[in-house]
Design a protein around this motif. Structure first.
Motif, short mmCIF file in Angstrom:
data_model
loop_
_atom_site.label_atom_id
_atom_site.label_comp_id
_atom_site.label_asym_id
_atom_site.label_seq_id
_atom_site.Cartn_x
_atom_site.Cartn_y
_atom_site.Cartn_z
N ARG A 165 89.53 24.88 107.76
CA ARG A 165 88.64 24.34 108.79
C ARG A 165 87.21 24.80 108.53
NH1 ARG A 165 93.41 25.61 111.23
NH2 ARG A 165 94.44 23.94 112.40
N ALA A 166 86.26 23.92 108.77
CA ALA A 166 84.85 24.26 108.59
C ALA A 166 84.01 23.38 109.51
CB ALA A 166 84.43 24.08 107.13
N ILE A 167 82.76 23.79 109.73
CA ILE A 167 81.85 23.07 110.63
C ILE A 167 80.57 22.69 109.89
CG2 ILE A 167 80.43 23.27 112.70
CD1 ILE A 167 82.56 25.10 113.87
N ALA A 168 80.20 21.42 110.02
CA ALA A 168 78.96 20.93 109.42
C ALA A 168 77.89 20.80 110.51
CB ALA A 168 79.20 19.59 108.75
N LYS A 169 76.71 21.28 110.21
CA LYS A 169 75.58 21.16 111.14
C LYS A 169 74.65 20.07 110.62
CE LYS A 169 75.86 26.03 112.46
NZ LYS A 169 75.18 27.35 112.48
N LYS A 171 71.99 16.49 111.63
CA LYS A 171 70.96 16.10 112.60
C LYS A 171 71.56 15.49 113.87
CE LYS A 171 67.14 15.45 109.36
NZ LYS A 171 66.18 14.48 108.77
N PRO A 172 72.57 14.60 113.76
CA PRO A 172 73.18 14.05 115.00
C PRO A 172 73.92 15.09 115.83
CG PRO A 172 73.66 12.68 113.09
CD PRO A 172 73.10 13.95 112.57
N GLY A 173 74.40 16.16 115.18
CA GLY A 173 75.15 17.20 115.91
C GLY A 173 76.17 17.91 115.02
N ILE A 174 77.04 18.66 115.68
CA ILE A 174 78.07 19.42 114.97
C ILE A 174 79.24 18.49 114.61
CG2 ILE A 174 79.76 21.29 115.16
CD1 ILE A 174 76.92 22.29 114.94
N ILE A 175 79.71 18.63 113.36
CA ILE A 175 80.87 17.86 112.91
C ILE A 175 81.95 18.83 112.43
CG2 ILE A 175 81.73 16.21 111.20
CD1 ILE A 175 78.99 14.92 111.16
N GLY A 176 83.13 18.68 112.99
CA GLY A 176 84.26 19.53 112.60
C GLY A 176 85.06 18.90 111.49
N VAL A 177 85.49 19.72 110.54
CA VAL A 177 86.29 19.23 109.41
C VAL A 177 87.58 20.03 109.31
CG1 VAL A 177 86.39 18.96 106.91
CG2 VAL A 177 84.24 18.51 108.12
#
Length: 208
Positions: A165-169, A171-177
């Motif tokens: 699991r990882a989190i992308a930051k 411009k539209p917001g936080i995206i979980g992967v």
């Protein structure tokens, strides 16, 4: 008292793992193995790029060692770094790569399909890549990209499926992967392997 110590140590291990995920994401951090030894605590870090973990002349290793001792209370930490054998079959490494691609501005569908293709080409039995968040508009949604065979529930899903699991930051917001991989060496409980008896084969060959 023993139970409290056990819980405390497990919480510490989880916090250390989360710290490594954040600090060593560029190194392709996979996981760590923490062992108590007579002379202290040995921590083995598995990463795609060990050089990023070690740093120039071991500077990064020294920084991590000091952090573990001061902030996490690890007794005499000794860090060793080992490479991940096949990064495309490691769920955490794949999740980090997906995050890096999303943060660079690549389209989520392209990123998802590329990740699935790389994992399957590496020989995996199955893979699922889940991307959740504000992907194109204001409304958050979840997209899944999958191929092959995957266990979704029960003990096999917990024990045999590698998860990352990882989190992308962005411009539209936080995206979980979330990435789930069934590696090629996994043997499922319902999988039957028929072994041919060597002696029987020899007899049949003689009769023919």
């Amino acid at each position: 008292m023993i139970e409290r110590t056990f819980v405390k140590e497990n919480v510490k291990r989880l916090l250390i793992d989360e710290y490594f995920k954040k600090e060593l994401s560029r190194a392709g951090y996979s996981h760590c193995d923490i062992r108590k030894t007579p002379i202290g605590t040995k921590i083995i870090i598995y990463a795609e790029k060990p050089g990023f973990v070690i740093g120039r002349r071991g500077s990064r290793i020294r920084e991590l060692t000091e952090k573990l001792a001061k902030e996490f209370g690890v007794e005499k930490p000794q860090i060793d770094v080992k490479p991940v054998e096949n990064p495309d079959l490691d769920a955490q490494v794949v999740a980090q790569k997906v995050v890096q691609s999303l943060e660079r501005g690549l389209h989520f569908r392209r990123v998802g399909h590329t990740a699935v293709r790389r994992v399957m080409n590496a020989g995996a039995k199955g893979v699922i890549v889940i991307i959740s968040g504000k992907l194109t508009g204001e409304r958050a949604r979840t997209e899944k990209f999958m191929a092959g065979y995957m266990k979704h529930c029960g003990e096999p899903a917990e024990e045999l499926v590698d998860k990352g699991r990882a989190i992308a930051k962005t411009k539209p917001g936080i995206i979980g992967v979330t990435v789930k991989i069934m590696r090629p060496d996994v043997i499922l409980p319902d999988e039957i392997i028929i072994k041919e008896d060597a002696e029987v084969k020899h007899v049949v060959e003689e009769e023919q």
